[in-house]
Design a protein around this motif. Structure first.
Motif, PDB file in Angstrom:
ATOM      1  N   UNK A 524      28.231  -7.854 -25.488  1.00 26.74           N
ATOM      2  CA  UNK A 524      29.397  -7.749 -24.610  1.00 26.74           C
ATOM      3  C   UNK A 524      30.665  -7.540 -25.427  1.00 26.74           C
ATOM      4  N   UNK A 525      30.744  -8.195 -26.581  1.00 31.48           N
ATOM      5  CA  UNK A 525      31.912  -8.045 -27.445  1.00 31.48           C
ATOM      6  C   UNK A 525      32.017  -6.616 -27.965  1.00 31.48           C
ATOM      7  N   UNK A 526      30.903  -6.044 -28.387  1.00 32.14           N
ATOM      8  CA  UNK A 526      30.922  -4.648 -28.842  1.00 32.14           C
ATOM      9  C   UNK A 526      31.304  -3.706 -27.698  1.00 32.14           C
ATOM     10  N   UNK A 527      30.769  -3.974 -26.511  1.00 35.43           N
ATOM     11  CA  UNK A 527      31.055  -3.135 -25.349  1.00 35.43           C
ATOM     12  C   UNK A 527      32.565  -3.092 -25.067  1.00 35.43           C
ATOM     13  N   UNK A 528      33.217  -4.280 -25.046  1.00 34.36           N
ATOM     14  CA  UNK A 528      34.638  -4.307 -24.715  1.00 34.36           C
ATOM     15  C   UNK A 528      35.506  -3.803 -25.861  1.00 34.36           C
ATOM     16  N   UNK A 537      31.104   3.874 -23.423  1.00 35.63           N
ATOM     17  CA  UNK A 537      29.883   3.198 -23.843  1.00 35.63           C
ATOM     18  C   UNK A 537      29.274   2.537 -22.626  1.00 35.63           C
ATOM     19  N   UNK A 538      27.968   2.673 -22.428  1.00 38.57           N
ATOM     20  CA  UNK A 538      27.301   2.105 -21.260  1.00 38.57           C
ATOM     21  C   UNK A 538      26.584   0.815 -21.634  1.00 38.57           C
ATOM     22  N   UNK A 539      26.301   0.022 -20.613  1.00 40.90           N
ATOM     23  CA  UNK A 539      25.529  -1.197 -20.840  1.00 40.90           C
ATOM     24  C   UNK A 539      24.161  -0.869 -21.446  1.00 40.90           C
ATOM     25  N   UNK A 540      23.564   0.249 -20.990  1.00 37.79           N
ATOM     26  CA  UNK A 540      22.234   0.622 -21.464  1.00 37.79           C
ATOM     27  C   UNK A 540      22.244   0.921 -22.957  1.00 37.79           C
ATOM     28  N   UNK A 541      23.275   1.648 -23.426  1.00 41.39           N
ATOM     29  CA  UNK A 541      23.352   1.977 -24.849  1.00 41.39           C
ATOM     30  C   UNK A 541      23.468   0.723 -25.711  1.00 41.39           C
TER      31      UNK A 541
END
Length: 581
Positions: A524-528, A537-541
């Motif tokens: 989650x940290x990388x995503x945000x 960037x998607x959750x799936x990636x």
């Protein structure tokens, strides 16, 4: 000659005959006359005759029951009342209230409670509501327990409305809207609920819905003062100066009778900048006993006086507020500001009507809208001084709120204030830990700015070590995210990630969740971090890289977003959109 029931009496002259019609009204009048003379036996006899003539009229029965109760025959009175409810008119729910009184007089408190609860739950008009509530207190004392009351029918929607109002005050606008919409649907003429629904829409930014709802209020009651005041504030927000001034001119010369309306008008005039008018209304309220012990009202009056330059009057009102509310730091703060103004010779001092320190409203709006403090707010000397004042004199919860908010200013003065706070020997250890987290975050942000000044092709530098008082799980999340990003990003991105994670922890402290799923939090940290830097960037990636499900990434990402809101996605600042006294 009187002619009674077909029998002649007196003169036989037909011109002197007066026909008397024997009906229920005749005996009712006789009964009332007897009551006026305290002739209860006669009154009871006449009421019995009225019942004989009109057995289907429940009023006659109730009158007879009332006489029986007055003469102390409570049991007979209740038998009559029960007959009314069972045989004559079941909708006469006030009979239950009369029965409760009779049972209480007979000291049959259980039966009195049963009848009273039935009255409150079934009576739609609430004619004896105040008396019933007083009796309920008596029965609670006698029975040594509260009554099992499920609802008060005459107040249907009122309890729900009060709950919705509380939600509004707490900033839970979506919940308030849902409840108020249900109330308005069930009670279309409940204008107070409709007015508050308009305000809830307004706070959520649904301005069209807000204006439409106010229009519905004014369609039902064109002179509804709450509706007119709310509409004027809406016009001001929209920048419709012509409509606002037209309505404001009318409100300016309005002199309400009800004190609640006086208060609404006074606060509205304050919001609209008509401080002199507001001052007059607030002073009027202070003359009434039910208001003159309220410290917040003295604060409002002081603010209005201050905003029109009556500084000596403002000082008097704030001193009175301090006497009424000796535990509060608010009056002392503004008195100190007045003294500071006097010493420095400042010409003008504009103050908000909120009964709290200036920073608290800024923080409330920031938290409510997911926005940062505006640059104007950060530089406002009144707001800044209130931060440092509260950090010295506030209660622990206020100090924690200040520490979190100072992170948004993050300048040298803030750094000095927090470092001084850490040197205070008597301060709470948890508050000091929160202050250290903020200082760490500031240091991280400072390092990020320095990194931006370096050339982008500079060799990667080692990320600053996390302070040793961090929990191992907090550090593990950051290390795992940095490890996953190591081959795909430079040192600047790592600093951005560290800054985001430190900010997340400091804003939640001391209510930081238990970090068990390191992979989920790191993902989650990388995503945000990617979102914040504008990368799609998607959750799936992200899920593939961390070996977890997309739903897990989504769950932890939502938790981070709940703290930062839109700030997690961009660096833009937004100005709070309204003021509410």
């Amino acid at each position: 000659m009187l002619f009674v029931n077909g029998n002649p009496y007196g003169s036989s002259d037909p011109h002197n005959i007066i026909s008397i019609e024997m009906n229920a009204n005749f005996f009712f009048d006789r009964a009332v006359r007897s009551l006026d003379r305290y002739q209860y036996d006669k009154a009871l006899k006449y009421f019995r005759k009225a019942v004989e003539y009109e057995p289907d009229n429940p009023v006659n029965h109730c009158n007879m029951a009332g006489i029986l109760s007055e003469t102390g025959d409570y049991q007979a009175s209740n038998e009559v009342l029960a007959h009314v409810l069972e045989q004559v008119d079941p909708s006469m729910t006030e009979c239950y209230f009369y029965m409760a009184n009779n049972y209480a007089n007979m000291e049959q408190f259980e039966k009195a409670e049963e009848a009273l609860v039935t009255y409150l739950e079934e009576d739609p008009s609430g004619q004896f509501l105040d008396e019933a509530e007083e009796m309920m207190e008596l029965l609670q004392y006698e029975l040594n327990r509260p009554a099992k009351l499920n609802r008060i029918k005459s107040r249907e929607g009122v309890v729900e409305h009060e709950h919705a109002r509380a939600l509004l005050e707490e900033g839970k606008f979506a919940q308030a809207v849902k409840q108020l919409e249900e109330i308005v649907k069930e009670h279309p003429d409940f204008l107070a609920a409709r007015n508050n629904l308009a305000l809830a829409y307004y706070y959520m930014g649904r301005f069209d819905s807000a204006k439409r709802t106010i229009g519905e209020v004014l369609d039902q009651e064109p002179g509804n003062l709450h509706g007119l005041c709310n509409l004027a504030i809406f016009y001001q927000h929209e920048g419709d100066v012509e409509q606002r001034d037209r309505l404001m001119d009318m409100l300016r010369i309005t002199v309400p009778f009800h004190l609640e309306h006086v208060f609404k008008l006074a606060t509205t005039m304050g919001i609209l900048g008509q401080h002199e008018v507001a001052y007059g209304h607030f002073r009027r309220l202070l003359k009434h006993e039910e208001f003159n012990s309220d410290p917040s009202l003295y604060h409002y009056t002081a603010v209005a006086a201050c905003n029109i330059g009556l500084y000596e009057k403002a000082e008097q009102y704030w001193r009175h507020a301090a006497k009424l509310d000796p535990e509060s730091v608010i009056p002392d703060f503004y008195l100190a500001q007045l003294q500071k103004r006097k010493e420095t010779g400042t010409d003008q001092m504009k103050v908000s009507y909120h009964y709290h320190l200036p920073f608290e409203e800024q923080f409330r709006q920031w938290a409510q809208d997911g926005e940062q403090l505006t640059e104007e707010a950060k530089q406002n000397p009144l707001i800044r001084s209130s931060f440092f004042w509260a950090l010295r004199h506030g209660d622990p919860q206020t100090k924690l709120q200040v520490i979190r908010t100072l992170e948004l200013i993050a300048d040298e003065e803030v750094q000095h204030a927090l470092q001084s706070f850490l040197q205070e020997p008597g301060e709470n250890a948890e508050l000091k830990t929160a202050a250290r987290l903020v200082l760490q975050h500031m240091e991280s942000a400072s390092s990020r700015i320095a990194d931006r000044r370096e050339e982008r092709d500079a060799a990667p530098v080692k990320t600053r070590e996390v302070l040793p008082d961090w929990l191992p799980s907090w550090k593990a999340v950051l290390e795992r995210a940095e490890q996953a990003m190591d081959m795909r990003s430079d040192a600047f991105w790592k600093k951005e990630m560290e800054n985001l994670w430190t900010g997340f922890l400091s804003r939640l402290y001391p209510d930081i969740p238990n970090i068990r799923n390191v992979e989920g939090w790191a993902a989650a940290l990388e995503y945000w971090t990617a979102k914040k830097r504008g990368r799609n960037l998607t959750y799936e990636e992200v899920a593939v890289r961390y070996g977890i499900s997309p739903s897990t990434v989504s769950r932890y990402a939502r938790q981070i977003n709940s703290v930062f809101g839109d700030e997690a996605q961009s660096d833009h600042n937004f100005r709070p959109f309204t003021e509410n006294i």
